[in-house]
Design an enzyme around this catalytic site. Structure first.
Site: not given
Length: 503
Positions: A333, A431
């Site tokens: 991310c 994630h």
């Protein structure tokens, strides 16, 4: 019977409220009760994607898991995500509503109470009991005006409170009794019981302490909870819970993670920490990144600010030296965004509008902006084809030759991430990638390591069961249930306020 509710407030932050609620949720669910967790206001950069397309604090996600129910935005209606210079990102009912500074939020939050109450009553309609978790300290009387997180919510919802103190940090008698002294009389009357948490050593040594607290306050002693090591297998909510250093073992795969100020969704690392073949080291500021097989740059709530800190610490130089030694780098991310050539923030989402150079390890560029992507995803790791599940939670889009030619993940309808031409730098927006045993094993195999193949989800569930067993032994759960008050329906005026605010 009408649903009941009880609220758990603390003498301070990190006294173990979140874990206690998770353990109680599992224990009561195993008794056959319909349990729902609720936290009116949370502050955390560790968040989870909900089934209804929003985000809530990771602690409430764990508590929902303990109840065996799907995540809902109603479980955490107000979430503050610290974001460096701009204060905090404000998430209400799972959706971002902009940025607020701490001082401004104190006056702004009064308008959020109708929505908070609406979410609470929505959950109560699904439950036999709602376990409500407060935030910070119940004794912060300087923040009592317009409070929606602790006593302000307890008064508005007309529920009683059990106060939690942490004996491991010391001064627990003064902390508990002192709370009774400093809070307003109407608030003090809401506190019906207390729990002393994290006792080490012989519990009988604190029997007189429990009696002294009960005598001075008139509260019911709900229990003295010994420290439980299995709690380490549960995801931490706050970055403050991340201990520098880590387990080390000679000859094992070495993974290091620089601890940046705005680190987010750091439970991505938990499955690696549980691997017998891995030494995972969290590196604090002021420390050189040690030699390693893999450096991980995890999620960041303020990517540009964290990238600046990374450079201030000289960690960019350490990463370049790591690459020259043949090491690998994984960015997740915000960490993925840092690995590219540049990060543009034309709308000033993270601060003043700017464009900054990235680390240049991947031939991609990122532009922050647009709507936040919040969704569960599944796909395959490329080129191994290892199946994986995870979630995306980010603002911004990343594009470039390394993404177009060498994506890291196939999500079916699109590709995600990027891999460098050398194959030693990987970036992804997904994630939870490492929680999936097959994908984790494939990535560790790239480092010459063999995963023991543990199911991380099973590890977390086993820890929740162990915690529930522990609390059944050391808490008066039947007495706690007797303290839970029936949830009173919203008044007509409150219902109108909720409808007006929401619509």
């Amino acid at each position: 019977m009408p649903p009941r509710a009880i609220m758990f407030q603390g003498t301070g932050s990190s006294v173990g409220k979140s874990v206690l609620v998770a353990g109680l949720a599992r224990a009561l669910t195993r008794r056959g009760l319909r349990v729902r967790p609720f936290k009116p206001q949370n502050m955390s950069n560790n968040a989870a994607v909900t089934a209804d397309g929003g985000e809530i604090g990771r602690a409430q996600a764990l508590q929902a898991r303990a109840c065996g129910v799907a995540l809902s935005v109603d479980m955490n209606p107000v979430l503050l995500k610290p974001q460096g210079m701009t204060g905090s990102q404000l998430v209400v009912r799972g959706q971002m509503r902009g940025q607020v500074r701490a001082r401004d939020f104190q006056s702004f939050k009064r308008g959020l109470m109708p929505e908070v109450l609406d979410c609470f009553h929505t959950l109560a309609a699904q439950a036999d009991i709602v376990l409500v978790e407060g935030a910070g300290s119940a004794s912060e009387v300087n923040l009592r005006a317009d409070d929606i997180a602790n006593m302000g919510f307890a008064q508005a919802a007309d529920i009683d409170v059990v106060l939690v103190g942490d004996i491991d940090r010391g001064g627990v008698i003064a902390s508990l009794v002192g709370t009774d002294v400093v809070v307003a009389p109407d608030d003090a009357r809401r506190i019906r019981g207390f729990i002393v948490n994290r006792m080490r050593g012989d519990p009988s040594l604190f029997a007189a302490g429990m009696e002294a607290i009960a005598r001075r306050t008139g509260w019911q002693p709900v229990g003295l909870v010994p420290f439980l090591d299995r709690v380490r297998d549960l995801p931490a909510e706050d970055a403050a819970d991340l201990a520098p250093g880590g387990r080390t073992a000679k000859g094992r795969v070495r993974i290091v993670v620089p601890c940046l100020p705005m680190i987010a969704n750091f439970d991505d690392l938990d499955p690696l920490a549980a691997e017998d073949g891995v030494s995972l080291t969290m590196v604090p500021r002021g420390t050189v990144l040690p030699e390693a097989d893999l450096i991980i740059l995890p999620g960041a709530k303020a990517t540009i600010a964290d990238l600046a800190v990374l450079r201030q610490e000289g960690w960019d130089i350490d990463i370049q030296a790591h690459m020259r030694r043949g090491g690998h780098v994984l960015g997740i991310c915000g960490g993925y965004q840092m690995l590219g050539r540049s990060i543009a923030d034309p709308d000033g989402i993270e601060g003043p509008p700017s464009t900054v150079d990235g680390l240049g390890l991947l031939d991609v560029t990122t532009e922050l902006g647009g709507s936040k992507r919040l969704e569960d995803v599944s796909g395959h790791l490329l080129p191994e084809g290892a199946a994986l599940r995870g979630y995306e939670m980010h603002i911004g889009r990343t594009h470039g030759p390394d993404h177009d030619r060498r994506p890291l993940i196939d999500l079916g309808n699109r590709r995600d991430g990027a891999v460098s031409p050398s194959g030693r730098v990987w970036g992804t927006y997904v994630h939870g990638l490492l929680a999936d045993g097959t994908a984790r094993a494939a990535l560790l195999a790239r480092l010459g390591a063999q995963s023991h193949g543990c199911d991380h989800d099973r590890t977390v569930d086993a820890a929740l069961d162990a915690l529930a067993d522990h609390l059944e032994t050391h808490l008066d759960i039947d007495g706690l249930l007797r303290l839970a008050r029936p949830v009173r329906p919203l008044s007509a005026a409150a219902q109108a306020a909720c409808a007006c605010t929401y619509n």
